[in-house]
Structure formats: C-alpha cells, structure tokens
Design a protein around this motif. Structure first.
Motif, mmCIF file in Angstrom:
data_model
loop_
_atom_site.group_PDB
_atom_site.id
_atom_site.type_symbol
_atom_site.label_atom_id
_atom_site.label_comp_id
_atom_site.label_asym_id
_atom_site.label_seq_id
_atom_site.Cartn_x
_atom_site.Cartn_y
_atom_site.Cartn_z
ATOM 1 N N GLU C 144 0.838 -1.206 0.000
ATOM 2 C CA GLU C 144 0.000 0.000 0.000
ATOM 3 C C GLU C 144 0.871 1.252 0.000
ATOM 4 O O GLU C 144 0.589 2.216 -0.733
ATOM 5 N N THR C 149 -1.749 4.074 -2.023
ATOM 6 C CA THR C 149 -3.201 3.973 -1.859
ATOM 7 C C THR C 149 -3.518 2.737 -1.017
ATOM 8 O O THR C 149 -2.670 1.874 -0.824
ATOM 9 N N LYS C 150 -4.750 2.696 -0.496
ATOM 10 C CA LYS C 150 -5.139 1.597 0.391
ATOM 11 C C LYS C 150 -5.939 0.546 -0.365
ATOM 12 O O LYS C 150 -6.703 0.887 -1.277
ATOM 13 N N TYR C 158 -3.821 0.526 -8.571
ATOM 14 C CA TYR C 158 -2.512 1.172 -8.665
ATOM 15 C C TYR C 158 -2.470 1.921 -9.988
ATOM 16 O O TYR C 158 -2.593 1.318 -11.055
ATOM 17 N N THR C 164 -4.342 2.206 -15.006
ATOM 18 C CA THR C 164 -4.561 1.553 -13.722
ATOM 19 C C THR C 164 -4.400 0.039 -13.877
ATOM 20 O O THR C 164 -4.858 -0.535 -14.864
#
Ligand SMILES: N[C@H](CCC(=O)N[C@@H](CS)C(=O)NCC(=O)O)C(=O)O
Ligand code: FES
Ligand SMILES: [Fe+2]
Lengths: 281, 219, 216
Positions: C144, C149-150, C158, C164
C-alpha cells in the motif's frame, strides 16, 4: 531429557580414499568434527572441543562416534569376498532426516514412479508378500524374499528381470541390501547406504557397493548409483513432517510397508530417536 | 560426436537433451566428476584448460561451452531450433543463451553447494538465482501475452534448452519454484516435447502415459 | 481477526495457470495445498501431504479424474478418497484412506479456496481480466505504501502513468503477499505487457520498503 542413545554408534564421516593430512571439516549430530590422516597413517577424528574421537576405516569409509561405541562396527562378511569390485559412490547431501533416508532405501514400491524404466515401470507395480523380522541375536531388522520386476536392475543387466532382494538394517542410519547378481546367480551383489547424521533434518549420504561385475567401467557403476540416489533426493526433501514419525499417527502403512513398520518399531524400542518424532502430527 | 559427460551435470544434460530431441546420437564418455574430480585430471585439462564439462568433440572441433554445443547440434541436424529466422528472434535467442550462464553461476552453484558440498556463499547464490527466476518468469509472461509458449518463439529453440535444466533443478539448491506459474507451464511444455529425456532430479511426467493395465497372466 | 475467517474466500491462483490434467502447489488459509484440475476441467484442492508417507501431493500427476502421488503412485479422486494403491492392485482401498479437501471455486479466471462452509460465492470483478500472479516478499502495508493507496476488499488500484492495474492481494503471513494482477479486459497486448512491468516495479518498491522497515 532422555539421553541420545544413538550417540554411541558408529557413523560414516568421509571416504577413506580421500583422507589426507589437510583433512575435512564436517559434523556429527550437530557437533563440528575434523577428519584427517594422522602421522601414523590412520584416520584421526577430533570433536568440537578438540578431543579425540574413536575412528576406524572400513568399507571404503572413515567411521567415527561422538560417544563410546560398545560394539565394533557391524560386519558385512561379503565385502571381503575376493573378486568383488568395491565402488565408492561419493557423498550426496540431503535436507532430510537421516532416518527418512534409510527408510526410503528399504522401500521398493516407489521404483516404478521414482526410478522409472530403471528399477521399476508400470504396470509392474505390485509388491509380492515378503518376510520381515527383527533378528534378536544380531539385533538387526531383516526383510527377505523381496521380489520386484525391474526393467534395468543393474548397469550390467540387459532387459527386464524379476530381481530378488534382502534388506538389512544393522545400525539406525545404515542399511545393506543384497540383490540378485546377474553375472553370478549364486551370489548377491551388496549395495549399502551409509548415512552421516549432520543434524536431525540434514544428512550426508554415502552409498557404497561391493559387486561382482568385471565388465562395467568403474565410472559407469558410480553414475548408475548416483542416478538412483539423486532421483530419491527430491522425494526425501519434500516429505512432511521432516522428522520420521515412529508411530504412524497420520500415516497409513500397508502390506508393502512392512519393512518400514519394523524399522520404525526397532528404532523406537532402542530409543534411536535422533531424526525422529513419536507421532506424526 | 563424443560428449564428455556427467549424469548429474545440468550443463551436460543440455547437450544430451538437445541431441535426443533432434535425433542425434552421441558417443558418451562418462567423466568421474564426483567423487573422482576427473575433469581436473591431466587428460581432460589438456582438452579443456577451464576444467569444466561438458566437452564436445567432433573431428578436430572441440567445444567447451554448452551454448556453442547447442548451436552446433541444431545447425547440423535441425536448424529450425536456432530460431534465427528474423533479426529480432535471433537476438532474443542470444539474449537467453547469455542469460543461461547466470543460471549456471547462481542456481547451479547453489545446487553444487547443497548437494555435492562445494564451497560457496549460499545465501548470495540463492538471492541471485531468485532474481534470475523472476526475470525468466516476467519474460515468459510477456511471451504468453504475445501468444508464444516458448522463450523466443511459439516453438522451442536452443534458448529453451539452455535455460531449462538449471531452472528445473533449482529446488536441488534450495530455491523454490513454487512462486512461478509461467515457469511451471513452460517447464511442462518442454517436458512434453516429443523425444524429451529426463535427468536425475527431473521426474517423468507420468500423466503423459495413460494408466497402464496389466494383462491377465502377465507378471 | 485472521485474514481469512471461516467461510471467507482466498484467491489462490489464476485459472489459466492450472490447465486440465495438471497440479500445482498453492497456499490456502489452512496451509499448503495441492491445487489440481481433472481432465474434465474441474479444479480441486487437497492438503499438500499424502496420507501414505507424507510426500507433497503437488509433486504428483493427474491422470483422468484422479491425482496420483509421485512417491508410490497412490491416487485420489476429487472427493479425497483413495482409489488405487499400485503396490496392491487387487485391493479396493478402504474409505478411511482420504486426504483433506477444501472448497474450491473457479470463476472469472480466478481460483478461490474457502476453509469451512462458505456463506456466498467469491467476489467477481466485472470488466477486469487476470494477467498474472506474483509473490511479493513484503506485507500488504508495504505494498500500500509503494502504491500510495489503500486496498479495499483485498483489491488495490494502482495508477501509473495514466493507466490503472488492479492488484488482488492475498496475505501469506505477515511478510509475504500473493498478488494477482488484473487489467481492464479490453487491454491490448502492449498494455498488458506494460501492466506486468508496472507490477514488477511496484513489487521492487514494496520489497525495498519492507527491507528498510526491517533494517530500521
Ligand atoms: N562451460 C560451461 C560450464 C558448465 C559447468 O559449469 N559445468 C560444471 C559441471 S555442471 C563444471 O564442469 N564445473 C567445474 C567444477 O565445478 O569444478 C558450459 O558448458 O555451460
Ligand atoms: S507417500 Fe504418497 S503414495 Fe506413498
Ligand atoms: Fe529410491
């Protein structure tokens, strides 16, 4: 903690033919040891704290012990018969229990799957009944009248034959097998597995042979046996649990496994538990 | 053609495997590599001062690099295995042939350390071996995306044979192959090739033969 | 809470990595498994340990509808019962010889395992196609951090350049993660190759973070 009763046994620690003054560093049951040729020409083995350990040279190998051996090294009378070729196969290290290495050596049912087209081949997978006993006088495990169909039983074999075997466990990490000898039907070829326990889950295996075979070049004999043993190696490194369970627990032995059952029982009876666990979890 | 050979040597196996796949018969001269160290003896050192095997002799040609032996066998008997039909493919084959030496130096050395007690920094060798396996895995994933099952093409080339042995035997040196699905599929494709032969440590794919049945009366 | 409570699904492999009549090793919430597919195409998961003498079944071979152990060739049907013991070909193995099995779902290109009775089917990711699986020597936290990002519901988006990739994460202990790379299902080959390389870069970054964390 109970005393390790295997401490007083003899174990192989090197090839006699490679013994030199410089020596080799190795280990026995977790203790670092050094093996070299002494000034008098004999093998000298020293333990971790520099103390002298018992040493002898027999069957192509140097043998030693961390304890106080009560008996001389077991006898292999056939090894002294004139006319045999003595084959130093050399060491192969295996990340497994020394006892698992011996148990595998006593097993024939894996031949068609692991030594395919050499020591066995489908559909000839059946293991006929054989005899297993613990010989009380010698205190050894014996399996006799073991028969198996083999496509190429030995380097000297041409075509498939039904081979007869006898297996013997004279010490917890050593096994001797006697096998049909194609050129001399009245005699047995002798193939041994001498296992040096480095740790409970690590061993150096020293196969050795005494054969009646005047034809095959020595290098071919060595390579035949190395082939067989290295085929077993990836099995031995992938058995779960790593230590040999002395009671089956989660494992399921069948009729073909009677030698293994007797071997485990004999180990348990003597408290030979270095490399073992009591029950399979 | 004479091959100075050792059954447990993955480099020698490359040459035996290539010859088997293209139907070339080799005259095998076994070398007592272990425990005898015959490759360092006077006879073999005279042939190959590097003190390594395999050595391939054909008339007055003496080769001491397995990649060169693969080229020689393929050029003589099965040129389609050279994979040199386009400039890009020829270069890709060379890329993997050079890469294969890193496999020997990492996974091969780890195997010699773990199995035959050769000296070496095992942690470093495993780390280098793992890095090489990751590169191979990524390369194979990209080949799949391009619709190709082998390293340089949709058919096998000498590049596959140069890389296969040390990869397949990585676990002998304590390097797991479990994390590499693309390597697993590729390895299976190589092992399924017509004429494929094994070496100790690489088991037969028993699923390629149907469960055999014993005829009544046969023992 | 363990990452996979009873009845939840863990994504263990991509369907394309397990062709018919093959077996592969995998990690499940209940430990190592032999994941295999019958000739007729059905996937199954067995504890990776032969009931006979403990050999890893993932080293075995699939013939027809059974998985056989490489050591002595004992073979097991999809339900886990032993069908044949080659050393005793005339024997019908008793029903008590069986290997532990786990629930397997094979859908949307992903193979899932649940331990215990699952309440519902595994998630589906509409519009996404699986590309490859990779093992990351780092925990989810490091991944992460590397992605910035989570993860939500095990899925990490991602974004790199302006594309993405979706990373479906399955923890294997604290320090290792199995990462399945998913791409937009209409990506062309070049975009897929880019996505694979982006995932490699993310893995390097996450492993650097994990190493630095250990060093600290
Ligand atoms: N010349 C390289 C050498 C291959 C190689 O490393 N061979 C090993 C045996 S597998 C060797 O001879 N090693 C020499 C030694 O370890 O002493 C090749 O042909 O690929
Ligand atoms: S250990 Fe699997 S069949 Fe024997
Ligand atoms: Fe064996």
């Amino acid at each position: 903690m109970t005393r390790n009763t295997m401490i007083d046994g003899w174990y192989p620690v090197g090839l006699a033919s490679q013994l030199d003054a410089h020596g080799r560093r190795t280990a026995l049951m977790g203790e670092p040891i050094a093996v070299r040729r002494g000034e008098d020409g004999n093998a000298k083995v020293t333990g971790g704290n520099g103390r002298d350990l018992p040493a002898c040279i027999r069957y192509g190998h140097v043998w030693s012990s961390l304890g106080d051996p009560q008996k001389p090294l077991f006898a292999i009378p056939e090894a002294d018969q004139p006319g045999r070729r003595l084959v130093d196969v050399g060491v192969v290290r295996v990340r497994c229990s020394p006892l698992r290495a011996v148990e595998n050596f006593l097993d024939i049912a894996h031949f068609p799957f692991v030594h395919t087209d050499i020591l066995g081949a489908e559909p000839h997978t059946e293991v006929q009944n054989y005899k297993v006993e613990i010989r009380e006088d010698e205190d050894e495990v014996w399996a006799t009248q073991v028969k198996f169909y083999q496509p190429q039983a030995a380097k000297s074999a041409e075509g498939g034959i039904t081979t007869e075997y006898m297996y013997r466990v004279p010490a917890p990490t050593c096994s001797v097998l006697y096998k049909t000898c194609p050129p001399r039907p009245a005699e047995w070829d002798v193939i041994t597995l001498f296992v040096q326990p480095l740790a409970e889950d690590l061993c150096d295996v020293w196969p050795w042979m005494a054969l009646f075979d005047d034809e095959t070049p020595m290098t071919d004999l060595i390579h035949f046996q190395q082939t067989i043993f290295v085929q077993d190696r990836s099995i031995l490194e992938n058995q779960i649990p790593t230590l040999l369970p002395l009671d089956p627990g989660m494992e399921i032995p069948t009729r073909a496994d009677l030698t293994s059952v007797a071997y485990r029982r004999w180990l348990k009876r003597h408290g030979y538990t270095y490399g073992a666990q009591l029950v399979a979890q | 053609m004479k091959l100075y050979d050792y059954v447990l040597s993955p480099s020698c196996y490359k040459v035996r495997l290539m010859a088997a796949l293209i139907g070339v018969t080799l005259d095998i001269r076994p070398v007592d590599f272990h425990p005898g160290c015959e490759h360092r003896g006077p006879e073999l050192m005279a042939l190959n001062p590097a003190g390594s095997i395999p050595i391939l002799e054909d008339g007055d040609l003496v080769l001491t690099e397995s990649s060169a032996m693969l080229v020689y066998l393929a050029a003589k008997a099965a040129p389609q295995w050279l994979g040199n039909d386009t400039a890009g493919r020829a270069a890709r084959v060379q890329q993997w042939l050079s890469f294969s030496h890193r496999l020997t130096a990492s996974l091969g050395a780890a195997r010699l350390h773990e199995m035959l007690l050769r000296p070496g920094n095992i942690a470093a060798l495993r780390e280098q071996g793992t890095a090489a396996l990751r590169e191979l895995e990524a390369g194979l994933v990209e080949q799949h995306v391009r619709g190709q099952r082998f390293l340089a093409s949709d058919r096998p080339t000498i590049a596959d044979i140069a890389c296969f042995p040390y990869v397949a035997l990585a676990p002998d040196g304590g390097v797991s192959l479990d994390p590499y699905p693309a390597i697993r599929l590729w390895s299976r494709a190589v092992r399924s090739l017509e004429g494929f032969i094994e070496m100790p440590g690489i088991h037969r794919l028993h699923e390629l033969t149907p469960a055999p049945v014993l005829e009544v009366g046969e023992a | 809470m363990p990452p996979y409570p009873t009845g939840s699904w863990m994504p263990v492999a991509l369907s394309a990595d397990l062709p018919a009549q093959t077996v592969m090793p995998a990690q499940s919430p209940a430990g190592p498994v032999a994941l295999w597919r019958t000739r007729s195409g059905r996937a199954a998961a067995f504890a990776d340990r032969c009931p006979h003498r403990g050999m890893r079944l993932s080293h075995g071979f699939v013939r027809g509808e059974t998985l056989a152990c490489i050591y002595h060739g004992w073979s097991y049907a999809k339900a886990g019962n032993c069908q044949r013991i080659p050393a005793q070909p005339a024997l019908t193995p008793p029903d008590t010889i069986r290997v532990a099995t786990q629930h397997v779902e094979d859908g949307g290109g992903i193979i899932w395992i649940s331990v215990g009775e699952p309440a519902a089917g595994p998630p589906r990711f509409e519009g996404l196609a699986p590309l490859r699986s990779m093992v990351v020597e780092a925990g989810i936290v490091a991944l992460e951090a590397a992605a910035g990002t989570k993860a939500a519901g095990g899925l990490l988006d991602y974004t790199y350049d302006d594309r993405t990739v979706w990373l479906l994460l399955a923890p294997d202990g604290q320090a290792r993660t199995l990462m399945h790379v998913l791409v937009n299902e209409d990506s062309n080959p070049d975009e897929r190759i880019d996505a694979s390389r982006a995932a490699e870069a993310l893995r390097r970054a996450a492993e650097d973070i994990a190493r630095a964390g250990i060093a600290r």
